[in-house]
Structures are given as structure tokens and as C-alpha cells.
Design a protein around this motif. Structure first.
Motif, PDB file in Angstrom:
ATOM      1  N   TYR A 134      57.423  17.005  51.072  1.00  0.00           N
ATOM      2  CA  TYR A 134      57.306  18.406  51.440  1.00  0.00           C
ATOM      3  C   TYR A 134      55.918  18.901  51.047  1.00  0.00           C
ATOM      4  O   TYR A 134      55.333  18.432  50.075  1.00  0.00           O
ATOM      5  CB  TYR A 134      58.345  19.272  50.712  1.00  0.00           C
ATOM      6  N   GLU A 169      57.830  23.133  52.686  1.00  0.00           N
ATOM      7  CA  GLU A 169      57.959  22.874  54.118  1.00  0.00           C
ATOM      8  C   GLU A 169      58.046  21.372  54.340  1.00  0.00           C
ATOM      9  O   GLU A 169      57.209  20.611  53.849  1.00  0.00           O
ATOM     10  CB  GLU A 169      56.763  23.458  54.859  1.00  0.00           C
ATOM     11  N   GLU A 193      61.796  30.454  65.911  1.00  0.00           N
ATOM     12  CA  GLU A 193      62.228  29.374  65.033  1.00  0.00           C
ATOM     13  C   GLU A 193      63.141  29.936  63.948  1.00  0.00           C
ATOM     14  O   GLU A 193      62.840  30.933  63.321  1.00  0.00           O
ATOM     15  CB  GLU A 193      61.016  28.695  64.397  1.00  0.00           C
ATOM     16  N   GLU A 213      65.003  30.659  60.531  1.00  0.00           N
ATOM     17  CA  GLU A 213      64.489  30.703  59.167  1.00  0.00           C
ATOM     18  C   GLU A 213      65.603  30.987  58.176  1.00  0.00           C
ATOM     19  O   GLU A 213      66.642  31.552  58.532  1.00  0.00           O
ATOM     20  CB  GLU A 213      63.430  31.806  59.044  1.00  0.00           C
ATOM     21  N   ALA A 259      67.765  27.128  50.059  1.00  0.00           N
ATOM     22  CA  ALA A 259      67.551  26.175  51.145  1.00  0.00           C
ATOM     23  C   ALA A 259      68.885  25.905  51.830  1.00  0.00           C
ATOM     24  O   ALA A 259      69.953  26.056  51.223  1.00  0.00           O
ATOM     25  CB  ALA A 259      66.954  24.875  50.628  1.00  0.00           C
ATOM     26  N   ARG A 295      70.965  23.236  54.906  1.00  0.00           N
ATOM     27  CA  ARG A 295      70.929  21.960  55.629  1.00  0.00           C
ATOM     28  C   ARG A 295      72.076  21.922  56.618  1.00  0.00           C
ATOM     29  O   ARG A 295      73.204  22.311  56.291  1.00  0.00           O
ATOM     30  CB  ARG A 295      71.039  20.784  54.662  1.00  0.00           C
ATOM     31  N   THR A 347      65.738  23.107  54.749  1.00  0.00           N
ATOM     32  CA  THR A 347      64.852  24.172  55.189  1.00  0.00           C
ATOM     33  C   THR A 347      64.895  25.254  54.113  1.00  0.00           C
ATOM     34  O   THR A 347      65.984  25.760  53.790  1.00  0.00           O
ATOM     35  CB  THR A 347      65.289  24.755  56.535  1.00  0.00           C
TER      36      THR A 347
END
Lengths: 112, 115
Positions: free
Chosen positions: A36, A45, B1, B3, B93, B95, B105
Motif C-alpha cells: 500500500y 491506498e 469511484e 469510497e 477499511a 473488503r 479499501t
């Protein structure tokens, strides 16, 4: 104990000076290794996933490689915009609820 | 996209006060993670949810931290009372369960400063 160790902690390069970052891991039954990128004040990221020894992935000036014990992130002819912290992570476990553990990161600074 | 949304982005509080962080993962992502990242360190997992269930909270200081994901969508992480050592970035995050790649992410994070 499962561990992810990154080196060096910090690296300063001149623009165009190629180098490599290292990630070594001690996880039984590796199920992928992830790189990342994290910019200051932002969340990490995703860059790459590697699954097996000998595998390579490339993106612009970055190339990630994997051996049985470590991974390298090679940066070729870096630019100042490549300055960031690069994090390595591995899943710890053998099922879909894997705990993802991260290394401490390498802070990369590219001087113009 | 798509987020991962987090709020607040920044929070300054005094020790012994209560603080809460909110996370809205990418739609359809069943797995949600809260990480704590101290300056100069890598992210440390605090709690992992699968839908509304806690999968791993072994590193969550349960005497002062709590986390919930009641409907299996958004999540709240609470600290009460806050201590000086809690100053850090709190990252959420998510997934997708359909992805076998374990790619997370992350949101932009919530930076906590405890005075």
C-alpha cells in the motif's frame, strides 16, 4: 509470532535515483502479500497483491517482487510525487476472515 | 469511484472525555475493519466485523473502547474516557466478500488529538 518487518524505516533519494524497499515476513501459510501507499494525513491506498514466490507486479515506476521470505518494492527513476510511506501487509490466517497485519512502513522522500 | 466515508476528519478532545468515530463502508462490503495508526507506525487492527458480528477484537482495549455495526452497514468506534495515549489516526477499511484477494479499501481516517 506472525510478523511483518519493513526496512529501511526511512529513505531519502535524489530524483532519478533507483532503490528498493524490503518487507520480510514470518507468517505460516502465506496467502498473499500486499503493498500500500500512504500519503500524509490520508488512508493507505492499495498498490499490489503478490501470491507466490517469483511473482512480479508493475505499476509505473514501481515493481513488486516476492520470494519465500520477503518482498521487495523496487522504485526506478523516482519522481518527487513518489514520496510517501509504503506499507506492506499480510493476512494472518487460513480462512476468509483473515486478520490483515501491517508492517511499520518505509517513509520515502524523493528530493527534486 | 466508491469510497469509505469517515467522520469527523479531525477531533481534539481533553482526556477523560468521550469521543466517537463513524464509518460508512463501500456498499455491499461485508467485512469492516477499524485500525489505529500512531504517527510513524503501521496500522494496528483494533476490531474486525463480518456483517454485524465481531470477528476479531483481541487488540481492542475493552475497558475504554467499544465498536458496533448494528445493521451490518455503517459502524461506530467509541472511546470513553479518552487518554493521552489514544492520540492517533483511526482508520476504517472495508473488503468485499466476493473478492478473494483480501484487498482493503481505506477511508481518509479520523485524526484524534487528546490534550
Amino acid at each position: 509470532e506472525d510478523q511483518v518487518t519493513q526496512s529501511p524505516e526511512a529513505l531519502r533519494l535524489q530524483e532519478g535515483e533507483s532503490s528498493s524497499l524490503n518487507c520480510s515476513y514470518t507468517v505460516s501459510g502465506l496467502r498473499g502479500l500486499f503493498w500500500y501507499r500512504q500519503d500524509p494525513g490520508k488512508g493507505p491506498e492499495f498498490l499490489f497483491t503478490l501470491y507466490s514466490a517469483g511473482e512480479e507486479k508493475e505499476k509505473e515506476r514501481l515493481k513488486a517482487t516476492l520470494t519465500k521470505k520477503e518482498s521487495f518494492l523496487h522504485i526506478t527513476a523516482p519522481k518527487p510525487e513518489d514520496s510517501a510511506t509504503y506499507l506492506c501487509a499480510v493476512p494472518r490466517g487460513m480462512n476468509r476472515d483473515d486478520k490483515i497485519i501491517f508492517g511499520k512502513g518505509t517513509r520515502l522522500h524523493i528530493l527534486p | 469511484e466508491a469510497e469509505v466515508a469517515q467522520s469527523p476528519r479531525y477531533k481534539i478532545t481533553e482526556k477523560s472525555q468521550a469521543v466517537a468515530f463513524w464509518c460508512d463502508p463501500i456498499s455491499g462490503h461485508a467485512t469492516l475493519y477499524w485500525y489505529r495508526q500512531i504517527l510513524g507506525q503501521g496500522p494496528e487492527l483494533l476490531v474486525q466485523f463480518q456483517d454485524e458480528s465481531v470477528v476479531d477484537d483481541s487488540q481492542l482495549p475493552k475497558d475504554r473502547f467499544s465498536a458496533e455495526r448494528l445493521k451490518g452497514v455503517d459502524s461506530t468506534l467509541k472511546i470513553q474516557p479518552a487518554e493521552l495515549g489514544d492520540s492517533a489516526m483511526y482508520l476504517c477499511a472495508s473488503r468485499s466478500q466476493r473478492s478473494g484477494a483480501n484487498v482493503l479499501t481505506f477511508g481518509a481516517g479520523s485524526r484524534l488529538t487528546v490534550l
